[in-house]
Design a protein around this motif. Structure first.
Motif, short mmCIF file in Angstrom:
data_model
loop_
_atom_site.label_atom_id
_atom_site.label_comp_id
_atom_site.label_asym_id
_atom_site.label_seq_id
_atom_site.Cartn_x
_atom_site.Cartn_y
_atom_site.Cartn_z
N LEU A 1 4.42 -2.67 -12.68
CA LEU A 1 3.51 -1.76 -11.98
C LEU A 1 4.16 -1.18 -10.73
CD1 LEU A 1 0.14 -3.70 -12.32
CD2 LEU A 1 0.80 -1.58 -13.46
N GLY B 1 4.54 2.66 -10.18
CA GLY B 1 3.93 3.26 -8.98
C GLY B 1 4.91 4.02 -8.14
N SER B 2 6.14 3.55 -8.09
CA SER B 2 7.16 4.29 -7.32
C SER B 2 7.58 5.58 -8.00
CB SER B 2 8.38 3.39 -7.10
OG SER B 2 8.96 3.02 -8.35
N ILE C 1 -0.27 6.74 -10.24
CA ILE C 1 -0.38 5.30 -10.53
C ILE C 1 -0.40 4.51 -9.22
CG2 ILE C 1 0.78 3.33 -11.58
CD1 ILE C 1 1.77 5.16 -13.76
N ALA C 2 0.41 4.90 -8.25
CA ALA C 2 0.43 4.22 -6.95
C ALA C 2 -0.93 4.31 -6.26
CB ALA C 2 1.52 4.81 -6.08
N GLU C 3 -1.55 5.46 -6.33
CA GLU C 3 -2.87 5.63 -5.71
C GLU C 3 -3.92 4.76 -6.41
OE1 GLU C 3 -5.29 6.98 -2.76
OE2 GLU C 3 -3.13 7.28 -3.01
N ILE D 1 -3.34 1.93 -7.95
CA ILE D 1 -3.08 0.53 -7.56
C ILE D 1 -3.69 0.24 -6.20
CG2 ILE D 1 -1.27 -1.11 -6.94
CD1 ILE D 1 0.49 0.19 -9.08
N LYS D 2 -3.55 1.18 -5.24
CA LYS D 2 -4.10 0.98 -3.91
C LYS D 2 -5.62 0.90 -3.94
CE LYS D 2 -0.36 3.30 -1.40
NZ LYS D 2 -0.01 4.46 -0.51
#
Length: 334
Positions: free
Chosen positions: A39, A43-44, A49-51, A53-54
């Protein structure tokens, strides 16, 4: 070209592209570290996807709420929030007060809006707030955290004989030369807010604490201070505590033929044999033993003569006299 597009659509319809359920089956046997790495990599590469996860990580406030202890008695909720706002936006923050006295209880809570702000604050758990070294950790952990490691007794020091002018900041600066300090403060009186003449410092490593103890230079504020382990006064001999207020006394052997007080005489203890007989009386050396005196003669019953009562001149019956209650009254015939 149209035939190629049609073929790809047919392949997707036949299940060549993995569905969501198929991806779950592939991810289920993976260990947590593998999932975290996967993940993080995605996300990087993909901001969406990063948003996501946050948002998922910050949805539960338990991952964003900090417990802050070691606050000064005059620290307010505004001062507490101002000290932590450098890490990110604060959703809620408050110092906890005693309901009966209205005074601070020395701790509070900070809830950040985003989880990454909480993680930044946890990277430096020690924070100097109004002259006190406050320490924070996740509220869900309570008092557990870095200070609950098994070697805490080798890292926490008691600092005594402090001058009233020595502040927590001065103490931490003086002892910080031996290593990084996790938490520490001078002990203050709740009512007067004056120094009580001692404090505590917890290093991050046991080596730093030992250096502070072994350092011959222990002069601070014009006084020679005491630096020792915080639990050095505890009983470390391994002996069980005394019970019932009794003081153990060494056993003293008694003379043969006598029972030892306080001991159970069931069986035969080492060095003793029960029952033991007393040695005979040494008549040869001391003569015959004294004999008991003859018993006193028993006195028989005593008889008393009858008592005669004189007639009263006036003709009245005689009044009973003192000491004659055990004898009958004799009244003369009229």
């Amino acid at each position: 070209m149209e035939d190629l597009k049609k073929r790809k659509l047919e392949e997707a319809g036949n299940g060549d592209f993995s569905s969501k359920e198929e991806l779950r089956l592939l991810l289920d046997p993976l260990a947590k570290p593998q999932l975290v790495d996967l993940l993080a990599k995605l996300g990087s590469q993909y901001p969406s996807i990063a948003e996501e996860i946050k948002n998922i990580a910050s949805a539960d406030p338990v991952h964003r709420k900090l417990f802050v202890r070691g606050l000064a008695w005059n620290t307010t909720s505004e001062t507490l929030c101002a000290a932590f706002q450098e890490h990110g936006e604060i959703e809620e923050g408050a110092v906890i007060y005693d309901k009966a006295t209205g005074r601070s209880r020395g701790y509070g809570f900070i809830t950040f809006k985003h989880m990454e702000s909480t993680q930044r604050a946890l990277r430096a758990p020690g924070k100097l707030i109004e002259g006190r070294m406050a320490v924070c950790n996740l509220a869900c952990e309570g008092l557990t955290g870095a200070s609950s490691t098994p070697d805490l007794s080798l890292r926490k020091l008691y600092i005594g004989s402090l001058s009233p002018e020595v502040t927590s900041e001065m103490l931490l600066h003086f002892l910080g030369r031996h290593g990084e300090i996790e938490e520490g403060s001078v002990a203050y009186d709740k009512d007067t807010n004056e120094s009580r003449g001692f404090g505590f410092v917890t290093y991050k490593t046991a080596e730093a604490a030992k250096k502070a103890i072994d350092d011959p230079e222990k002069t601070l504020g014009g006084r020679n201070i005491i630096v020792k382990y915080a639990d050095s006064n505890k009983n470390k001999t391994g002996q069980p505590p005394l019970t019932g207020g009794m003081i153990p006394m060494p056993a003293v052997p008694m003379a043969p033929g006598h029972m030892q007080p306080g001991r159970s005489h069931i069986g035969t203890p080492v060095g003793y044999a029960y029952p033991q007989t007393v040695a005979p009386y040494p008549s040869a050396s001391y003569g015959s033993p004294p004999t008991a005196p003859a018993p006193y003669p028993v006195q028989g019953p005593v008889s008393y003569p009858p008592v005669s009562v004189k007639r009263d001149p006036l003709g009245l019956p005689p009044a009973p006299s003192v000491g004659m209650s055990n004898y009958p009254y004799y009244y003369p015939k009229q």
